[in-house]
Design a protein around this motif. Sequence first.
Motif, PDB file in Angstrom:
ATOM      1  N   PRO A  53      47.502 -25.600 -43.798  1.00  0.00           N
ATOM      2  CA  PRO A  53      46.313 -25.239 -44.580  1.00  0.00           C
ATOM      3  C   PRO A  53      45.038 -25.908 -44.047  1.00  0.00           C
ATOM      4  CG  PRO A  53      48.136 -25.710 -46.046  1.00  0.00           C
ATOM      5  CD  PRO A  53      48.607 -26.060 -44.662  1.00  0.00           C
ATOM      6  N   TRP A  54      45.174 -27.121 -43.559  1.00  0.00           N
ATOM      7  CA  TRP A  54      43.992 -27.823 -43.035  1.00  0.00           C
ATOM      8  C   TRP A  54      43.447 -27.135 -41.776  1.00  0.00           C
ATOM      9  CZ3 TRP A  54      40.153 -30.418 -44.524  1.00  0.00           C
ATOM     10  CH2 TRP A  54      39.400 -31.224 -43.669  1.00  0.00           C
ATOM     11  N   GLN A  55      44.375 -26.629 -40.949  1.00  0.00           N
ATOM     12  CA  GLN A  55      43.930 -25.882 -39.763  1.00  0.00           C
ATOM     13  C   GLN A  55      43.245 -24.580 -40.174  1.00  0.00           C
ATOM     14  OE1 GLN A  55      47.812 -25.982 -37.792  1.00  0.00           O
ATOM     15  NE2 GLN A  55      46.891 -27.062 -36.055  1.00  0.00           N
ATOM     16  N   VAL A  56      43.755 -23.969 -41.239  1.00  0.00           N
ATOM     17  CA  VAL A  56      43.113 -22.754 -41.745  1.00  0.00           C
ATOM     18  C   VAL A  56      41.698 -23.072 -42.248  1.00  0.00           C
ATOM     19  CG1 VAL A  56      43.239 -20.904 -43.463  1.00  0.00           C
ATOM     20  CG2 VAL A  56      45.319 -21.667 -42.317  1.00  0.00           C
ATOM     21  N   VAL A  57      41.546 -24.218 -42.910  1.00  0.00           N
ATOM     22  CA  VAL A  57      40.213 -24.637 -43.367  1.00  0.00           C
ATOM     23  C   VAL A  57      39.256 -24.706 -42.173  1.00  0.00           C
ATOM     24  CG1 VAL A  57      38.881 -26.563 -44.342  1.00  0.00           C
ATOM     25  CG2 VAL A  57      41.046 -25.893 -45.396  1.00  0.00           C
ATOM     26  N   GLN A  58      39.755 -25.285 -41.086  1.00  0.00           N
ATOM     27  CA  GLN A  58      38.898 -25.415 -39.899  1.00  0.00           C
ATOM     28  C   GLN A  58      38.545 -24.053 -39.303  1.00  0.00           C
ATOM     29  OE1 GLN A  58      41.774 -28.336 -38.332  1.00  0.00           O
ATOM     30  NE2 GLN A  58      39.965 -29.419 -37.603  1.00  0.00           N
ATOM     31  N   TRP A 231      42.127 -38.508 -54.970  1.00  0.00           N
ATOM     32  CA  TRP A 231      42.822 -39.535 -54.184  1.00  0.00           C
ATOM     33  C   TRP A 231      41.925 -40.771 -53.995  1.00  0.00           C
ATOM     34  CZ3 TRP A 231      44.299 -34.487 -53.532  1.00  0.00           C
ATOM     35  CH2 TRP A 231      45.673 -34.220 -53.410  1.00  0.00           C
ATOM     36  N   LYS A 232      40.682 -40.660 -54.438  1.00  0.00           N
ATOM     37  CA  LYS A 232      39.658 -41.686 -54.231  1.00  0.00           C
ATOM     38  C   LYS A 232      39.548 -42.049 -52.752  1.00  0.00           C
ATOM     39  CE  LYS A 232      40.332 -43.067 -58.910  1.00  0.00           C
ATOM     40  NZ  LYS A 232      39.823 -41.796 -59.436  1.00  0.00           N
ATOM     41  N   MET A 236      41.868 -38.054 -47.298  1.00  0.00           N
ATOM     42  CA  MET A 236      43.057 -37.332 -47.747  1.00  0.00           C
ATOM     43  C   MET A 236      42.813 -35.815 -47.824  1.00  0.00           C
ATOM     44  SD  MET A 236      45.519 -39.452 -48.071  1.00  0.00           S
ATOM     45  CE  MET A 236      46.759 -38.669 -49.130  1.00  0.00           C
ATOM     46  N   ALA A 237      41.720 -35.358 -47.231  1.00  0.00           N
ATOM     47  CA  ALA A 237      41.339 -33.939 -47.312  1.00  0.00           C
ATOM     48  C   ALA A 237      42.456 -33.013 -46.819  1.00  0.00           C
ATOM     49  CB  ALA A 237      40.061 -33.694 -46.525  1.00  0.00           C
ATOM     50  N   GLU A 238      43.165 -33.447 -45.799  1.00  0.00           N
ATOM     51  CA  GLU A 238      44.223 -32.622 -45.238  1.00  0.00           C
ATOM     52  C   GLU A 238      45.319 -32.369 -46.287  1.00  0.00           C
ATOM     53  OE1 GLU A 238      45.289 -33.980 -41.351  1.00  0.00           O
ATOM     54  OE2 GLU A 238      46.937 -32.542 -41.202  1.00  0.00           O
ATOM     55  N   THR A 239      45.685 -33.437 -46.996  1.00  0.00           N
ATOM     56  CA  THR A 239      46.675 -33.306 -48.064  1.00  0.00           C
ATOM     57  C   THR A 239      46.129 -32.426 -49.190  1.00  0.00           C
ATOM     58  OG1 THR A 239      47.306 -35.570 -47.541  1.00  0.00           O
ATOM     59  CG2 THR A 239      48.198 -34.651 -49.570  1.00  0.00           C
ATOM     60  N   ALA A 240      44.876 -32.661 -49.545  1.00  0.00           N
ATOM     61  CA  ALA A 240      44.256 -31.887 -50.628  1.00  0.00           C
ATOM     62  C   ALA A 240      44.241 -30.396 -50.279  1.00  0.00           C
ATOM     63  CB  ALA A 240      42.845 -32.391 -50.897  1.00  0.00           C
ATOM     64  N   ALA A 241      43.955 -30.082 -49.005  1.00  0.00           N
ATOM     65  CA  ALA A 241      43.914 -28.682 -48.572  1.00  0.00           C
ATOM     66  C   ALA A 241      45.263 -28.015 -48.830  1.00  0.00           C
ATOM     67  CB  ALA A 241      43.559 -28.598 -47.096  1.00  0.00           C
ATOM     68  N   ASP A 242      46.305 -28.770 -48.633  1.00  0.00           N
ATOM     69  CA  ASP A 242      47.648 -28.245 -48.863  1.00  0.00           C
ATOM     70  C   ASP A 242      47.891 -28.026 -50.362  1.00  0.00           C
ATOM     71  OD1 ASP A 242      50.281 -27.523 -48.311  1.00  0.00           O
ATOM     72  OD2 ASP A 242      50.978 -29.576 -48.622  1.00  0.00           O
ATOM     73  N   LYS A 243      47.518 -29.016 -51.165  1.00  0.00           N
ATOM     74  CA  LYS A 243      47.790 -28.971 -52.610  1.00  0.00           C
ATOM     75  C   LYS A 243      46.979 -27.908 -53.328  1.00  0.00           C
ATOM     76  CE  LYS A 243      50.774 -32.267 -52.696  1.00  0.00           C
ATOM     77  NZ  LYS A 243      52.154 -31.828 -52.817  1.00  0.00           N
ATOM     78  N   LEU A 244      45.790 -27.618 -52.828  1.00  0.00           N
ATOM     79  CA  LEU A 244      44.875 -26.712 -53.546  1.00  0.00           C
ATOM     80  C   LEU A 244      45.259 -25.233 -53.462  1.00  0.00           C
ATOM     81  CD1 LEU A 244      41.419 -28.384 -52.764  1.00  0.00           C
ATOM     82  CD2 LEU A 244      42.359 -27.991 -55.048  1.00  0.00           C
TER      83      LEU A 244
END
Lengths: 318, 278
Positions: A53-58, A231-232, A236-244
């Motif tokens: 998902p993070w690669q898709v964001v990019q 996540w403060k 952690m954006a990469e993880t968040a991209a997956d969770k969202l």
Amino acid sequence: MAFEGLVFEEELVAIRKAIIAARTGGPEADSLVEELIRKHDILASQIFTNLSPWQVVQLARHSFRPYTLDYISMLFTGFSEIHGDRGFADDPAIVAGMAYFRGEPVAIIGHQKGRDVKQRLYRNFGQPKPEGYRKALRVMKFAEKFSRPLICLIDTPGAFPGIEAEERGQAEAIARNLREMSRLRVPIIVIVTGEGGSGGALAIGVGDRVLMLQFAIYSVISPEGCAAILWKDASMAETAADKLHLTSEKLLKLGIVDGVLPEPPGGAHADSRSMGATVGEAIAQNLKKLKSLKTAKLIEERYTKFRQMGVFTLALEG
Amino acid sequence: MDLFNRQRSPLQAPEEKRVPVGLWVRCNSCHEVLFKKQMEQNLNCCPKCQYHFRINSKERLLMLLDGATWEEVDANIAPCDPLDFVALKPYKNQLKAGYSSTGMREAFLTARGKMGGIPIIIGAMEYSFIGGSMGSVVGEKVTRAVELAIHEKCPLVIVSATGGARMMEGALSLMQMAKISAALARLDDARLPYISILTDPTTGGVTASFAMLGDLNIAEPNSLIGFAGPRVIEQTIRKKLPEGFQRAEFLLEHGMLDAVVPRSQLRDYCIDALRWMT
């Protein structure tokens, strides 16, 4: 010169450059070009079938990706831009106007990003201010008055978070668009072409059909923003991209988009013409279906479509 | 050097601790120590400076409705965890914690009640349930409240207190903005009154949907109201925000609110407006 693309597409870009170079070689290079294209597409399908998902964001944010004005020049004729909200200013982060789609008059509204530094600043990175949303609303009403279908292209990181945007009522401008779009008496086709950034995207996104390019994203908040809050830790954006669940595949399953438009091998920016052709076909097909509906039914179905969104249970009382 | 060895002055923090929980409270604004009963009798406003403390959804209905009575509706709509969301805490645990601390299944309370004898549908957001955030359930409950008002041909009053759309349900939360706004278009078409009361705080996707779509948008004094949160704006523009920015009075000055109404006058204001509109 440093490589400007994404890390995972470096090899693909090298092949694409080789193809362009080989094409200058005349007819005798044809077989080489074909071989290179074949190699490119095989490699692309290997890389692109398992993107995170993070690669898709990019990819969705890729600065070579076709933007609204690119789609307008590829798919529409006689585009005449409409500027300003008749109240405060013209917002270059949203373009809107009259045009013809395969000979038929339509209205277009879309976010616009810039490619170089100067353009990016001019377009405010595709982040509209209230006057942008109010211009969009004006064009929606204009389309309704003359019974022209409306086509909206979404590609924004989000509505601009700045002092002047708040002063002029960013929230009110978005809210009003949501309400008015839901009862607009003409067909509305929405396509998320890049970033669907929260309320700033939805403000031109309440349509009869909401489609999404394969590697576009649509989210309640940016992965970076989500990471910073939940996540403060913005890293952690990469993880968040997956969770969202912000990818087209996930959103189709959740019923948030009605269809996904496949991107060419290597993504929309690898072959904008082919991407344009896919988007054009999708507009043509959906326009035909929507135009056959009576206005009351069109609006009823639009209401029902959004009315059904959400997941909850009914607990036993007590 | 004395300076480094000097003990921290024990004045501030311990003194605050000495205020017995439940009996006394300290005003967040004028710092006066207040007898809690007295503050509650003043609708949870500081008797000295009129600072408005945040109140929960039930207290809100108590102060707004005739006879402090109502009939709750849609209480059985309960949340799921459609994305199986886990950040520092699992979303499921946050939902459970919200339930055990508030006794509510979600961050919205819908009810039938009367104001000045006029039957109304009223909803109040519960800020202490995951920051009053809007996920699928809040979106569904607000939409049903709007549809109920249309069905019963009566006015709608919604009190907002929220951080915005709930991240843990992703784009499903975002779409609640469209769903509710579409229902409000129907309420508007039916020419029924909708009073939106914005309280501290009202931000994000709630402000950018139903909170700003009232026939009247009114707010309690000093409420934080905006689309983007102040920290996000500060980070974007890298400047300190001006004093009073995004407070109710600031929005009134910029033409975004119809009135700023103190809590003590809120009920009377609504009754007068509803009488005028119905």
